[in-house]
Structures are given as structure tokens and as C-alpha cells.
Design a protein around this motif. Structure first.
Motif, PDB file in Angstrom:
ATOM      1  N   ARG A   1       0.906  -1.240  -0.213  1.00  0.00           N
ATOM      2  CA  ARG A   1       0.404  -0.048  -0.425  1.00  0.00           C
ATOM      3  C   ARG A   1       0.753   1.951   0.166  1.00  0.00           C
ATOM      4  O   ARG A   1       0.492   2.463  -0.372  1.00  0.00           O
ATOM      5  CB  ARG A   1      -0.881  -0.058   1.528  1.00  0.00           C
ATOM      6  CG  ARG A   1      -2.205  -0.471   0.848  1.00  0.00           C
ATOM      7  CD  ARG A   1      -3.036  -1.081   2.076  1.00  0.00           C
ATOM      8  NE  ARG A   1      -3.354   0.425   2.949  1.00  0.00           N
ATOM      9  CZ  ARG A   1      -5.002   0.623   1.701  1.00  0.00           C
ATOM     10  NH1 ARG A   1      -5.462   0.250   1.335  1.00  0.00           N
ATOM     11  NH2 ARG A   1      -4.782   1.730   2.023  1.00  0.00           N
ATOM     12  N   VAL A   2       2.128   1.367   0.747  1.00  0.00           N
ATOM     13  CA  VAL A   2       3.068   2.577   0.550  1.00  0.00           C
ATOM     14  C   VAL A   2       3.598   2.644  -1.060  1.00  0.00           C
ATOM     15  O   VAL A   2       4.624   2.133  -1.053  1.00  0.00           O
ATOM     16  CB  VAL A   2       4.226   2.386   1.949  1.00  0.00           C
ATOM     17  CG1 VAL A   2       5.036   3.633   1.561  1.00  0.00           C
ATOM     18  CG2 VAL A   2       3.771   1.790   2.549  1.00  0.00           C
TER      19      VAL A   2
ATOM     20  N   GLY B   1       0.164  10.740   7.715  1.00  0.00           N
ATOM     21  CA  GLY B   1       0.812  11.581   6.792  1.00  0.00           C
ATOM     22  C   GLY B   1      -0.826  12.460   6.043  1.00  0.00           C
ATOM     23  O   GLY B   1      -0.716  13.386   5.184  1.00  0.00           O
ATOM     24  N   GLY B   2      -1.730  12.313   6.852  1.00  0.00           N
ATOM     25  CA  GLY B   2      -2.703  12.552   5.710  1.00  0.00           C
ATOM     26  C   GLY B   2      -3.515  14.215   6.683  1.00  0.00           C
ATOM     27  O   GLY B   2      -4.432  15.216   5.968  1.00  0.00           O
TER      28      GLY B   2
ATOM     29  N   TYR C   1      -4.702   9.133   0.933  1.00  0.00           N
ATOM     30  CA  TYR C   1      -5.675   7.538   0.862  1.00  0.00           C
ATOM     31  C   TYR C   1      -6.507   7.274   1.418  1.00  0.00           C
ATOM     32  O   TYR C   1      -7.419   8.375   2.569  1.00  0.00           O
ATOM     33  CB  TYR C   1      -4.516   7.016   2.358  1.00  0.00           C
ATOM     34  CG  TYR C   1      -3.191   6.145   2.208  1.00  0.00           C
ATOM     35  CD1 TYR C   1      -3.339   5.265   1.260  1.00  0.00           C
ATOM     36  CD2 TYR C   1      -2.116   6.540   3.357  1.00  0.00           C
ATOM     37  CE1 TYR C   1      -1.488   5.012   1.083  1.00  0.00           C
ATOM     38  CE2 TYR C   1      -1.352   6.038   3.070  1.00  0.00           C
ATOM     39  CZ  TYR C   1      -0.926   5.435   1.846  1.00  0.00           C
ATOM     40  OH  TYR C   1       0.445   5.392   1.934  1.00  0.00           O
ATOM     41  N   GLY C   2      -7.408   7.454   0.777  1.00  0.00           N
ATOM     42  CA  GLY C   2      -9.115   6.625   0.632  1.00  0.00           C
ATOM     43  C   GLY C   2     -10.067   7.945  -0.201  1.00  0.00           C
ATOM     44  O   GLY C   2      -9.156   8.470  -0.530  1.00  0.00           O
TER      45      GLY C   2
ATOM     46  N   ASP D   1      -6.331   2.209  -3.959  1.00  0.00           N
ATOM     47  CA  ASP D   1      -7.689   3.280  -3.967  1.00  0.00           C
ATOM     48  C   ASP D   1      -8.438   2.686  -5.370  1.00  0.00           C
ATOM     49  O   ASP D   1      -7.228   3.040  -6.585  1.00  0.00           O
ATOM     50  CB  ASP D   1      -7.920   4.602  -3.496  1.00  0.00           C
ATOM     51  CG  ASP D   1      -7.356   4.918  -2.267  1.00  0.00           C
ATOM     52  OD1 ASP D   1      -8.250   4.028  -1.245  1.00  0.00           O
ATOM     53  OD2 ASP D   1      -6.976   5.736  -1.810  1.00  0.00           O
ATOM     54  N   SER D   2      -9.456   3.301  -5.276  1.00  0.00           N
ATOM     55  CA  SER D   2     -10.102   3.408  -7.264  1.00  0.00           C
ATOM     56  C   SER D   2      -9.245   4.366  -7.938  1.00  0.00           C
ATOM     57  O   SER D   2      -8.445   4.912  -7.117  1.00  0.00           O
ATOM     58  CB  SER D   2     -11.449   3.441  -7.363  1.00  0.00           C
ATOM     59  OG  SER D   2     -11.792   4.943  -6.553  1.00  0.00           O
ATOM     60  N   PHE D   3      -9.573   3.734  -9.466  1.00  0.00           N
ATOM     61  CA  PHE D   3      -8.790   4.383 -10.028  1.00  0.00           C
ATOM     62  C   PHE D   3      -9.331   6.077 -10.344  1.00  0.00           C
ATOM     63  O   PHE D   3      -8.964   7.426 -10.254  1.00  0.00           O
ATOM     64  CB  PHE D   3      -9.371   4.775 -11.863  1.00  0.00           C
ATOM     65  CG  PHE D   3      -8.228   2.769 -11.909  1.00  0.00           C
ATOM     66  CD1 PHE D   3      -7.970   2.438 -11.257  1.00  0.00           C
ATOM     67  CD2 PHE D   3      -8.380   2.970 -13.367  1.00  0.00           C
ATOM     68  CE1 PHE D   3      -6.637   1.422 -11.602  1.00  0.00           C
ATOM     69  CE2 PHE D   3      -7.968   1.431 -13.819  1.00  0.00           C
ATOM     70  CZ  PHE D   3      -7.321   0.827 -12.987  1.00  0.00           C
TER      71      PHE D   3
END
Length: 262
Positions: free
Chosen positions: A11-12, A184-185, A211-212, A243-245
Motif C-alpha cells: 500500500r505504500v 501523513g494525512g 489515502y482513501g 484506491d479506485s482509479f
């Protein structure tokens, strides 16, 4: 521009992107720094564009890997993860030299101490805080003067001033990279406290991780990125390959529009 989100099986992942207009690399050893809210390469605006890597597991292949990144993907930056508990300096010299010899930036990122990850800890509360500070002093002493090598020390917190001091006390003027809080968010904290963190410590750069679904709105991302780039030197260090496109597009399209990079 090509969009990449399956460079590594984790995921990173993802492109790293940063504020300002691109400056194309040139031959010779470059000097990297900041001025106000701008990242500089030889006093010209610079956009790190690159990818997260784990080259430490196969350092002998660094040159081939970086040639591909630079020549085919047009990346100028790689971010490499360091287990601060066990450092093979020969491997890290191979990695940093491979990047420098190709006129690329290499960001050394604190990945924690052995099985105790850095993520989620307030730095001074981490059980290996003192050892990690000592390790950063070693890293800074070894690579000081090579400003292609950036030091991604930890997530944002006032404790970061202590780490910045550790690094600057070695005489190293390499750019220091600090992640936003909340894994990080936390982009608003960068604007609220960024100046206090970097005051007196020279080239300090912040980054955020996207993310997300919190990053699914293009217009919201445009607003956030514009606010951040007006306040601090910063870049987008991670976005999620899973994540989705649509979310990835919302992030990268906002970067393009705001000239935060992509």
C-alpha cells in the motif's frame, strides 16, 4: 503523464509529487534547498517526481532500477526505506551513489526500529527514540554535503525540532523531510505549525499522504493543495495503489491543475 500505482506490492506506493513548476535536470552535482515555500535545485524551482522503493533488499540492482525510472518513467526522485535498527552502510552507499550518479534525489525514510514501526508513534514516546536519534546523526554525518540525499525523519510533531537539531548539529545541510501527522494525512497541521517546526533549521520540507475517500474530491484536493503550497514547501509523498482509479485521478488531476506536480 503516465500514472503508476503498482510499482511495489504494498500500500505504500505511488508517484511522489510536489509543488511548483518542473525544472529539468542537468549534469553535475546539484545543490538542493528551500526558499520560503519553494523547493530549489541550484536555485531554480524543483519538482521531485518519483516512486517509493525497497532497493535495500537488492542494492546491487540500484543502478539498473534507477536507469529505468529516470529514462523510461522520467522520474528524478526515489524514496528508500531504512530499518533504523540494522543499517548496512555498504548497501546504502551503493543506493545513494547510484542515485547521485544519475543526477537523482534519494530520500532516506525512517521505517522504524526492527519490528517496531515508526508509524503511529509520537516520536519521543517510541521505545527506541534515543537510538533513532543516534542513527539519524550517523546518517547525517555520512551523507552531509550531498544534498541529493534527503532525510525523511518521521511524522510531524514538535519532537521533530529535536531531530532537526540532531541532524543540523552534524553540519549537514541536506533537506529534511517531515511527514504530516495522522499517518501523513494531517495537512492542516502542516499549515498551523510548519513554520514553528522548521524555524532556524534551514531546508525543511513537509509531505502529505493521500489515502482513501478523504481525497476523492477533485475540487477539495485543489483547495487543499493550493493552501498548502502557499504556506510551506511540501509534496505528496504517497497515495494508495489500492484506491479506485477515480480517487487516484482526483489526486493527480488536482496536482496537475495546481501545479503541485504529477
Amino acid at each position: 503523464m503516465k500514472k503508476v500505482w503498482k510499482i511495489q506490492p504494498t500500500r505504500v506506493l505511488g508517484l511522489m509529487v510536489v509543488c511548483a513548476l518542473a525544472h529539468v535536470g542537468h549534469a553535475g552535482a546539484a545543490t538542493y534547498s528551500t526558499s520560503s515555500t519553494t523547493i530549489l535545485r541550484d536555485n531554480a524551482t524543483f519538482v521531485p517526481k518519483g516512486v517509493n522503493c525497497f532497493t535495500v533488499f537488492s542494492p546491487s540492482g540500484a543502478g539498473t532500477k534507477y536507469d529505468n525510472f529516470k529514462n523510461n518513467w522520467k522520474f528524478n526522485t526515489v524514496r528508500e526505506y531504512m530499518d533504523m535498527s540494522s543499517v548496512n552502510w555498504s548497501s546504502w552507499d551503493t543506493i545513494t551513489n547510484a542515485a547521485i550518479n544519475r543526477d537523482m534525489v534519494v530520500i532516506i525514510a525512517n521505517f522504524g526500529w526492527g519490528s517496531t514501526n515508526a508509524t503511529g508513534w509520537r516520536p519521543a514516546s517510541h521505545p527506541n527514540w534515543s537510538q533513532i536519534k543516534s542513527r539519524w546523526a550517523e546518517v547525517a554525518n555520512r551523507y552531509k554535503g550531498k544534498t541529493n540525499v534527503w532525510f525523511n525523519v518521521w511524522q510531524y510533531n514538535q519532537d521533530m525540532r529535536e531531530l532537526c537539531k540532531v541532524i543540523r548539529d552534524t553540519g549537514a545541510n541536506n533537506p529534511i523531510v517531515i511527514d504530516a501527522p495522522y499517518q501523513g494525512g494531517g495537512w492542516t497541521e502542516i499549515m498551523a505549525e510548519g513554520d514553528n517546526i522548521r524555524d532556524g533549521y534551514g531546508s525543511v520540507i513537509f509531505n502529505i499522504h493521500c489515502y482513501g475517500s478523504n481525497w476523492s474530491s477533485y475540487s477539495t484536493n485543489v483547495d487543499r493543495f493550493n493552501q498548502c503550497k502557499a504556506d510551506e514547501p511540501f509534496f505528496i509523498e504517497e497515495y494508495c495503489s489500492d484506491d479506485s482509479f477515480a480517487i487516484v485521478d482526483a489526486i493527480l488531476d488536482a496536482c496537475t491543475y495546481t501545479k503541485v506536480g504529477a
